[in-house]
Design an enzyme around this catalytic site. Sequence first.
Site, short mmCIF file in Angstrom:
data_model
loop_
_atom_site.label_atom_id
_atom_site.label_comp_id
_atom_site.label_asym_id
_atom_site.label_seq_id
_atom_site.Cartn_x
_atom_site.Cartn_y
_atom_site.Cartn_z
N ASP A 29 -1.60 -17.00 -23.56
CA ASP A 29 -0.54 -16.28 -24.27
C ASP A 29 -1.11 -14.96 -24.80
O ASP A 29 -2.23 -14.92 -25.32
CB ASP A 29 0.01 -17.13 -25.42
CG ASP A 29 1.34 -16.58 -25.95
OD1 ASP A 29 2.36 -17.26 -25.75
OD2 ASP A 29 1.33 -15.49 -26.55
N ILE A 30 -0.34 -13.92 -24.70
CA ILE A 30 -0.81 -12.58 -25.10
C ILE A 30 -0.93 -12.46 -26.62
O ILE A 30 -1.65 -11.59 -27.12
CB ILE A 30 0.15 -11.51 -24.53
CG1 ILE A 30 -0.56 -10.17 -24.38
CG2 ILE A 30 1.42 -11.38 -25.36
CD1 ILE A 30 0.23 -9.18 -23.53
N ASN A 87 10.15 -24.13 -26.06
CA ASN A 87 11.31 -23.56 -26.73
C ASN A 87 12.43 -23.40 -25.72
O ASN A 87 12.21 -22.91 -24.61
CB ASN A 87 10.94 -22.20 -27.34
CG ASN A 87 9.91 -22.31 -28.44
OD1 ASN A 87 9.88 -23.29 -29.17
ND2 ASN A 87 9.05 -21.31 -28.55
N GLU A 95 12.24 -16.82 -25.94
CA GLU A 95 12.32 -15.38 -25.74
C GLU A 95 12.27 -14.98 -24.28
O GLU A 95 12.85 -13.96 -23.90
CB GLU A 95 11.19 -14.69 -26.51
CG GLU A 95 11.38 -14.78 -28.03
CD GLU A 95 10.26 -14.13 -28.81
OE1 GLU A 95 9.15 -14.00 -28.26
OE2 GLU A 95 10.51 -13.74 -29.96
N VAL A 96 11.53 -15.72 -23.48
CA VAL A 96 11.38 -15.37 -22.06
C VAL A 96 12.14 -16.38 -21.22
O VAL A 96 11.86 -17.59 -21.29
CB VAL A 96 9.88 -15.34 -21.66
CG1 VAL A 96 9.74 -14.96 -20.19
CG2 VAL A 96 9.09 -14.38 -22.54
N HIS A 100 8.62 -22.19 -19.76
CA HIS A 100 7.19 -22.19 -20.07
C HIS A 100 6.92 -23.26 -21.11
O HIS A 100 7.70 -23.45 -22.04
CB HIS A 100 6.69 -20.83 -20.56
CG HIS A 100 7.54 -20.21 -21.62
ND1 HIS A 100 8.77 -19.65 -21.36
CD2 HIS A 100 7.34 -20.07 -22.96
CE1 HIS A 100 9.29 -19.18 -22.48
NE2 HIS A 100 8.45 -19.43 -23.48
N HIS A 102 4.21 -24.18 -23.93
CA HIS A 102 3.08 -23.71 -24.73
C HIS A 102 2.09 -24.87 -24.88
O HIS A 102 2.50 -25.99 -25.20
CB HIS A 102 3.52 -23.28 -26.13
CG HIS A 102 4.45 -22.12 -26.17
ND1 HIS A 102 4.04 -20.84 -26.48
CD2 HIS A 102 5.79 -22.02 -25.96
CE1 HIS A 102 5.08 -20.01 -26.47
NE2 HIS A 102 6.15 -20.70 -26.16
P1 AMP Z 1 9.00 -18.23 -26.28
O1 AMP Z 1 9.42 -17.75 -27.65
O2 AMP Z 1 8.79 -19.71 -26.22
O3 AMP Z 1 9.92 -17.71 -25.17
O4 AMP Z 1 7.55 -17.63 -26.04
C1 AMP Z 1 7.27 -16.51 -25.30
C2 AMP Z 1 5.76 -16.33 -25.37
O5 AMP Z 1 5.38 -15.44 -24.35
C3 AMP Z 1 5.25 -15.77 -26.68
O6 AMP Z 1 4.33 -16.69 -27.26
C4 AMP Z 1 4.60 -14.46 -26.29
O7 AMP Z 1 3.43 -14.17 -27.02
C5 AMP Z 1 4.28 -14.70 -24.82
N1 AMP Z 1 4.15 -13.51 -23.98
C6 AMP Z 1 5.00 -12.46 -23.94
N2 AMP Z 1 4.59 -11.56 -23.03
C7 AMP Z 1 3.45 -12.07 -22.47
C8 AMP Z 1 2.55 -11.62 -21.47
N3 AMP Z 1 2.72 -10.46 -20.83
N4 AMP Z 1 1.50 -12.41 -21.17
C9 AMP Z 1 1.31 -13.58 -21.81
N5 AMP Z 1 2.13 -14.06 -22.76
C10 AMP Z 1 3.18 -13.31 -23.09
#
Ligand code: AMP
Length: 115
Positions: A29-30, A87, A95-96, A100, A102
């Site tokens: 994770d970034i 999530n 968010e994405v 995924h 975690h």
């Molecule tokens: P979520 O809120 O579960 O959708 O988590 C999205 C996660 O993606 C967050 O923990 C971010 O830090 C992570 N994230 C966003 N952009 C990147 C990226 N380019 N590389 C790795 N992790 C990312």
Amino acid sequence: DTNIFARILRRELPARIVYEDEHALAFHDINPQAPLHLLVIPKGAYVSWDDFSARASEAEIAGFVRAVGHVAREAGLVAPGYRLLANTGGHGHQEVPHLHVHLFGGRQFGAMLVD
Ligand code: AMP
């Protein structure tokens, strides 16, 4: 198709990849929230746990679940323990829009839910 994880899968964006197989990709994770914070994603274009559990094939589901376990095992997290989080949707603060999981490890975690 344009979300960050779809682009990482296509190698259009960089990532610190730790594992890849036919069904899954795992990377750091970034913005890590634990000493070790990895994300494991399926290779198929599934937006969420809901979408994946409803539409993915048995092979994709088995492959993804095994990949999550494998990544945790390879990271040495089985004995100390670890936490998984997926999530989902608005209340889940996803968010994405590519499924995924975690994978958090490296310290003692506390209570289940924090705001
Ligand atoms: P979520 O809120 O579960 O959708 O988590 C999205 C996660 O993606 C967050 O923990 C971010 O830090 C992570 N994230 C966003 N952009 C990147 C990226 N380019 N590389 C790795 N992790 C990312």
